[in-house]
Write an enzyme that holds these catalytic residues in place. Structure first.
Site, PDB file in Angstrom:
ATOM      1  N   ARG A 102       1.057  -0.586   0.002  1.00 54.80           N
ATOM      2  CA  ARG A 102       0.530   0.240   0.221  1.00 54.80           C
ATOM      3  C   ARG A 102       0.678   1.251   0.094  1.00 54.80           C
ATOM      4  NH1 ARG A 102      -5.546  -1.023   2.943  1.00 54.80           N
ATOM      5  NH2 ARG A 102      -6.810  -1.283   0.790  1.00 54.80           N
ATOM      6  N   GLN A 107      -1.302   2.496  -6.207  1.00 50.01           N
ATOM      7  CA  GLN A 107      -2.749   3.145  -5.522  1.00 50.01           C
ATOM      8  C   GLN A 107      -3.053   2.227  -7.186  1.00 50.01           C
ATOM      9  OE1 GLN A 107      -3.304   6.702  -4.771  1.00 50.01           O
ATOM     10  NE2 GLN A 107      -2.459   6.291  -2.185  1.00 50.01           N
ATOM     11  N   ASP A 110      -4.487  -1.066  -6.393  1.00 49.13           N
ATOM     12  CA  ASP A 110      -4.874  -2.115  -4.953  1.00 49.13           C
ATOM     13  C   ASP A 110      -6.341  -2.073  -5.227  1.00 49.13           C
ATOM     14  OD1 ASP A 110      -5.051  -2.057  -2.690  1.00 49.13           O
ATOM     15  OD2 ASP A 110      -4.554   0.099  -2.091  1.00 49.13           O
ATOM     16  N   SER A 113      -8.749  -1.621  -1.804  1.00 53.19           N
ATOM     17  CA  SER A 113      -9.317  -0.863  -2.015  1.00 53.19           C
ATOM     18  C   SER A 113     -10.087  -0.466  -3.048  1.00 53.19           C
ATOM     19  CB  SER A 113      -8.154   0.463  -2.261  1.00 53.19           C
ATOM     20  OG  SER A 113      -7.716   0.530  -1.167  1.00 53.19           O
ATOM     21  N   TYR A 207      -3.390   1.079   8.804  1.00 49.77           N
ATOM     22  CA  TYR A 207      -4.254  -0.254   9.190  1.00 49.77           C
ATOM     23  C   TYR A 207      -4.578  -0.470  10.559  1.00 49.77           C
ATOM     24  CZ  TYR A 207      -3.292  -2.926   4.786  1.00 49.77           C
ATOM     25  OH  TYR A 207      -4.096  -3.466   3.387  1.00 49.77           O
TER      26      TYR A 207
HETATM   27  P1  NAD Z   1      -9.455  -2.696   6.668  1.00 55.01           P
HETATM   28  O1  NAD Z   1     -10.127  -3.249   5.533  1.00 55.01           O
HETATM   29  O2  NAD Z   1      -7.782  -3.623   7.270  1.00 55.01           O
HETATM   30  O3  NAD Z   1     -10.319  -1.939   8.201  1.00 55.01           O
HETATM   31  C1  NAD Z   1     -11.166  -1.786   8.003  1.00 55.01           C
HETATM   32  C2  NAD Z   1     -11.292  -0.281   8.735  1.00 55.01           C
HETATM   33  O4  NAD Z   1     -11.509  -1.013   9.984  1.00 55.01           O
HETATM   34  C3  NAD Z   1      -9.847   0.521   9.280  1.00 55.01           C
HETATM   35  O5  NAD Z   1     -10.634   1.874   9.228  1.00 55.01           O
HETATM   36  C4  NAD Z   1      -9.031   0.132  10.536  1.00 55.01           C
HETATM   37  O6  NAD Z   1      -8.720   1.571  11.244  1.00 55.01           O
HETATM   38  C5  NAD Z   1     -11.304  -0.110  11.318  1.00 55.01           C
HETATM   39  N1  NAD Z   1     -10.965  -1.141  12.489  1.00 55.01           N
HETATM   40  C6  NAD Z   1     -10.186  -1.657  12.555  1.00 55.01           C
HETATM   41  N2  NAD Z   1     -10.562  -2.680  13.771  1.00 55.01           N
HETATM   42  C7  NAD Z   1     -11.656  -1.574  14.191  1.00 55.01           C
HETATM   43  C8  NAD Z   1     -12.319  -1.447  15.853  1.00 55.01           C
HETATM   44  N3  NAD Z   1     -12.197  -1.805  16.653  1.00 55.01           N
HETATM   45  N4  NAD Z   1     -12.916  -0.136  15.675  1.00 55.01           N
HETATM   46  C9  NAD Z   1     -13.431   0.280  14.513  1.00 55.01           C
HETATM   47  N5  NAD Z   1     -13.032   0.565  13.530  1.00 55.01           N
HETATM   48  C10 NAD Z   1     -11.906  -0.492  13.690  1.00 55.01           C
HETATM   49  O7  NAD Z   1      -9.031  -1.407   5.909  1.00 55.01           O
HETATM   50  P2  NAD Z   1      -8.265  -0.413   4.828  1.00 55.01           P
HETATM   51  O8  NAD Z   1      -9.679   0.274   4.693  1.00 55.01           O
HETATM   52  O9  NAD Z   1      -8.530  -1.243   3.636  1.00 55.01           O
HETATM   53  O10 NAD Z   1      -7.411   0.484   5.107  1.00 55.01           O
HETATM   54  C11 NAD Z   1      -7.877   1.454   6.169  1.00 55.01           C
HETATM   55  C12 NAD Z   1      -6.512   2.610   6.038  1.00 55.01           C
HETATM   56  O11 NAD Z   1      -5.637   2.631   4.601  1.00 55.01           O
HETATM   57  C13 NAD Z   1      -7.359   3.555   4.766  1.00 55.01           C
HETATM   58  O12 NAD Z   1      -8.011   4.336   5.553  1.00 55.01           O
HETATM   59  C14 NAD Z   1      -6.390   4.215   4.204  1.00 55.01           C
HETATM   60  O13 NAD Z   1      -5.785   5.685   5.316  1.00 55.01           O
HETATM   61  C15 NAD Z   1      -4.783   3.451   3.956  1.00 55.01           C
HETATM   62  N6  NAD Z   1      -4.794   2.717   2.704  1.00 55.01           N
HETATM   63  C16 NAD Z   1      -3.349   3.459   2.768  1.00 55.01           C
HETATM   64  C17 NAD Z   1      -3.557   2.617   1.096  1.00 55.01           C
HETATM   65  C18 NAD Z   1      -2.291   3.911  -0.006  1.00 55.01           C
HETATM   66  O14 NAD Z   1      -1.033   4.644   0.999  1.00 55.01           O
HETATM   67  N7  NAD Z   1      -1.949   2.984  -0.500  1.00 55.01           N
HETATM   68  C19 NAD Z   1      -3.983   2.086   0.217  1.00 55.01           C
HETATM   69  C20 NAD Z   1      -5.795   1.272   1.006  1.00 55.01           C
HETATM   70  C21 NAD Z   1      -5.553   2.343   1.880  1.00 55.01           C
END
Ligand code: NAD
Length: 358
Positions: A102, A107, A110, A113, A207
């Site tokens: 990530r 991106q 990905d 996402s 994450y």
């Molecule tokens: P994910 O599917 O692993 O998790 C979904 C969400 O659940 C996350 O926001 C996490 O913080 C939340 N979560 C976990 N435990 C929890 C709890 N106990 N209570 C409430 N919420 C909880 O994650 P995702 O959506 O694939 O990605 C998370 C973050 O990663 C994104 O928001 C972004 O900031 C980052 N991201 C970066 C890139 C990149 O840089 N290329 C790409 C994708 C995502």
């Protein structure tokens, strides 16, 4: 692969063969692929240098691939150890979309996402469909109908898309996530960020980290009044490599009002909501509880198109002079590789499978 992107692969120098009916569920006919320049063949896999798919290949099919063939698909390595062992033993070079790093440069590749975006939208629309009341405020000559109140737990890619969609439909949205960065992102969508005054839980790579049982219990207690007041609850929380965290007990759902709706995107991976069932709507107390099952597939057009674009971008990165030639010095190529030349290349999976890091 979707027909409109076949031309991108042929322009790179590849011949594209598609199994008959492969696109039917994504609303693409064999004729569409032929018009786009692909060949439709029952023997599409024979002689292929690279096999791309959504799910990993069936082990029986995979074992027929000659050594040196490459595969590119979703392949959760920790949950697919037998298949990884087969891929290793058959000398197949396998890449997992889940492992694409990530980083900014990756991106466009990905798929976690892109598919989470589709799933988050779908969750909001499902909640709006199940809830037998308006999402927006309605001021009419006959009186005022207040907007629905939605609580979203987990504000990553799927959660933010669910928030944005609920806001567009006019609902009042409150959301909570354990990562500190999420609060600003929630507010930027016009929603209220719920502050439970608990420590934040950042893990690596953007994450979340897993909660301790004490922290989980406190979080549930503090969230209870927000959930009891919500017309709809949408949960999208996940921690990589772990079961989905259990955020909401059946007892908490039982406090919701008649007609309430719960949408649990994480139902397939253990569930954020106690009692949710993947692929079913069950009743808990007054609420209808919808459990997600392969949610991106419920919107096959956009999910296939975005996934195919992720695949094309990754294949483009791995192509040199019209041939599939991944450069393992590249962070994205190396990071997404599971098996190569008879070895398990992905270290955490090798440790799980073979016991020791080499
Ligand atoms: P994910 O599917 O692993 O998790 C979904 C969400 O659940 C996350 O926001 C996490 O913080 C939340 N979560 C976990 N435990 C929890 C709890 N106990 N209570 C409430 N919420 C909880 O994650 P995702 O959506 O694939 O990605 C998370 C973050 O990663 C994104 O928001 C972004 O900031 C980052 N991201 C970066 C890139 C990149 O840089 N290329 C790409 C994708 C995502």
């Amino acid at each position: 692969m979707v027909p409109e992107l076949v031309g991108k692969l042929t322009a790179l120098g590849f011949e594209v063969a598609v199994e008959p009916g492969a696109g039917v569920e994504a609303l693409a006919s064999d004729e569409d692929y032929v018009r786009a320049g692909a060949v439709i063949s029952h023997e599409a896999l024979d002689g292929a240098d690279l096999v791309v798919s959504v799910q990993p290949l069936d082990p029986l099919v995979m074992r027929r691939l000659p050594a040196g063939t490459a595969t590119l698909s979703f392949l959760p390595p920790a949950q697919s150890l037998d298949l990884v062992a087969d891929l290793r033993d058959c000398g197949v070079t396998s890449f997992a979309m889940e492992l694409v790093p990530r980083i900014s440069r990756a991106q466009s590749m990905d798929a976690l996402s892109s598919q989470a975006l589709v799933a988050g939208y779908r969750c909001a629309v499902v909640a709006a469909g199940l809830l037998r009341r308006f999402f927006p405020l309605n001021m009419t000559a006959a009186g005022t109908v207040p907007p629905a109140e939605i609580v979203v737990l987990g504000a990553g890619v799927a959660g933010l898309q669910a928030i944005a969609t609920c806001k567009r439909l006019g609902a009042v949205v409150k959301a909570y996530d354990v990562r500190a960065a999420a609060a600003e992102e929630i507010r930027s969508m016009g929603a209220q960020s719920i502050d439970l005054e608990l420590e934040t839980l950042e893990g690596s790579g953007g994450y979340a980290r897993e909660m301790t049982e004490d922290r989980a219990a406190r979080q549930r207690e503090l969230l209870t009044p927000y959930i009891a007041n919500a017309d709809a609850l949408i949960t999208t929380a996940a921690v990589p490599g772990r079961q989905a965290p259990m955020l909401v007990t059946a007892e908490m759902v039982e406090q919701m009002r008649p007609g309430s709706v719960v949408v649990d995107l994480a139902a397939e991976s253990g569930g954020n909501v106690e009692g949710s069932v993947a692929g079913k709507v069950v009743r808990i107390g007054n609420a209808q509880v919808w459990g997600g099952a392969n949610v991106p597939s419920q919107m096959p057009g956009p999910s296939s198109k975005l996934y195919a674009q992720n695949i094309v971008n990754l294949v483009t990165l791995m192509t040199r002079d019209g041939a599939f030639a991944p450069d393992f010095e590249d962070e994205i190529v190396a990071g997404s590789c599971v098996t190569r030349e008879g070895h398990v290349w992905h270290e955490p999976t090798r440790t799980l499978l073979e016991g020791v890091a080499q």
